[in-house]
Design an enzyme around this catalytic site. Structure first.
Site, PDB file in Angstrom:
ATOM      1  CB  CYS A 146      -0.926  -0.013   1.217  1.00 44.21           C
ATOM      2  SG  CYS A 146      -1.960   1.456   1.317  1.00 44.21           S
ATOM      3  CB  CYS A 149      -0.661   2.514   4.024  1.00 43.99           C
ATOM      4  SG  CYS A 149      -2.133   1.877   3.250  1.00 43.99           S
ATOM      5  CG  ASP A 150       3.134   1.084   4.362  1.00 42.82           C
ATOM      6  OD1 ASP A 150       2.630   1.514   5.405  1.00 42.82           O
ATOM      7  OD2 ASP A 150       2.967  -0.073   3.940  1.00 42.82           O
TER       8      ASP A 150
END
Ligand code: NAP
Length: 315
Positions: A146, A149-150
């Protein structure tokens, strides 16, 4: 990471419903909107606080009515819309389902049992793993599924993206705004992603390694390299990188239904043109079903078609 928080919605006291919707992604929430408007007593089960793949997307440009909208904002709109038409929500996970009888029975992780006359399976899918040495070991230490997200952990670093579909190309493009270097590694010499995304990628600073697969992810504390095998020459090279973003397809979340519901060989649920499965009153919508197109607009449309069809059980 954006959160799609249903936890402010109290657990419903009622346990008998007309419609039980499993999953609160776009397919599930569109179903809830239509079921609510049809006056059906509806409950939506969402096991986590996140709202499906939509929340893992930075910007969405292919949902009609919005030239550009963040995944988080669109998810919130969907949720508010579903709530406005009276659907109930609970953060319970369905762990057992008996869908074969006229009245469907659902058991949750909190030990509660619910019944429903109809069920919409909108459980979506999870990222497929690459299955190479180092993938598990370096999870959250450089390996990610992701970018939204990261991605921020890789500011001014080098990352590789594995895969050639829409996810790999779009998330790779997202990473070009953050990372110093983005290299997409694809097993063929042609991308699967939509043309518009491909054109953007080719114009961006993204580099491409064609006809190649990642055979190993390595490093000491964090990821430091991937081993890349060229499928045409069989040559293996060590490619330095700080991060590996893996986008090699989806695994449908159909485990708990698989003994009752017909699926294709990859586990995607088979439906008729009304989204009804092999079981009467049980529908499947969105990414979890076998479909030629997996987009927010098609998941939402699936939900609409399913609920309009299911009204036949309430005449
Ligand atoms: P996908 O379309 O299934 O693409 C998976 C990619 O990974 C393919 O390029 C495939 O290569 C490659 N691959 C599969 N197994 C591999 C392996 N073991 N090693 C190396 N490469 C491997 O998956 P996705 O990109 O996650 O997309 C899933 C669905 O969501 C698609 O229907 C997609 O259109 C949709 N989606 C839409 C949007 C959008 O509309 N904006 C955004 C994201 C996703 P091959 O090409 O050689 O098969």
């Amino acid at each position: 990471m954006p959160l799609f928080n249903l936890s402010n919605v109290s657990k419903p006291k009622e346990t008998n419903y007309d419609v039980a919707i499993i999953g609160a992604g776009p397919g599930g929430l569109a179903s809830a909107i239509y079921a609510g408007r049809a006056g059906l007593k509806t409950i939506v089960f969402e096991k986590s606080t996140e709202g499906g793949q939509i929340l893992l997307t930075d910007m969405i440009e292919d949902y009609p009515g919005f030239v550009s909208i963040s995944g988080n904002a669109l998810a919130e709109n969907f949720l508010n819309h579903a709530k406005a038409f009276g659907s109930n929500f609970t953060n319970e996970e369905i762990i057992e389902a008996d869908l074969t009888s006229k009245i469907k029975r659902l058991k949750t992780d909190l030990g509660n049992e619910y019944t429903a006359k109809t069920v919409v399976i909108a459980t979506g899918s999870n990222p497929r793993k690459l299955g190479v040495p180092g993938e598990e070991e370096f999870m959250n230490r450089g390996v990610s599924y992701c970018a939204v997200c990261d991605g921020s952990f890789f500011k001014d670093k080098r990352v590789v993206v594995v895969g050639g579909g829409d996810s790999a190309v779009e998330e790779g493009l997202y990473m070009t705004k953050i990372a110093k270097e983005v290299t997409l590694i694809h097993r063929r010499d042609k991308l699967r992603a939509q043309k518009i995304a491909q054109e953007r990628a080719f114009k961006s600073k993204m580099k491409f390694i064609w006809d190649s697969v990642v055979t190993e992810i390595g490093g000491s504390k964090n990821v430091e390299y991937v081993m890349i095998k060229n499928l045409k020459t069989n040559e293996t090279t060590k490619y330095p990188t700080d991060g590996v973003f893996i986008y090699v397809g989806l695994i449908p979340n159909t485990q708990i239904f698989k003994d009752q519901i017909k699926t294709d060989e990859n586990g995607f649920i088979l439906t008729d043109e009304h989204m009804e499965t092999n079981l009467e009153g049980v529908y499947a919508v969105g990414d979890v079903r076998k479909t030629p197109l997996r987009q927010i607009v098609t998941a939402a449309a699936d939900g609409a078609i399913a609920v309009i069809d299911m009204t036949k059980y309430f005449d």
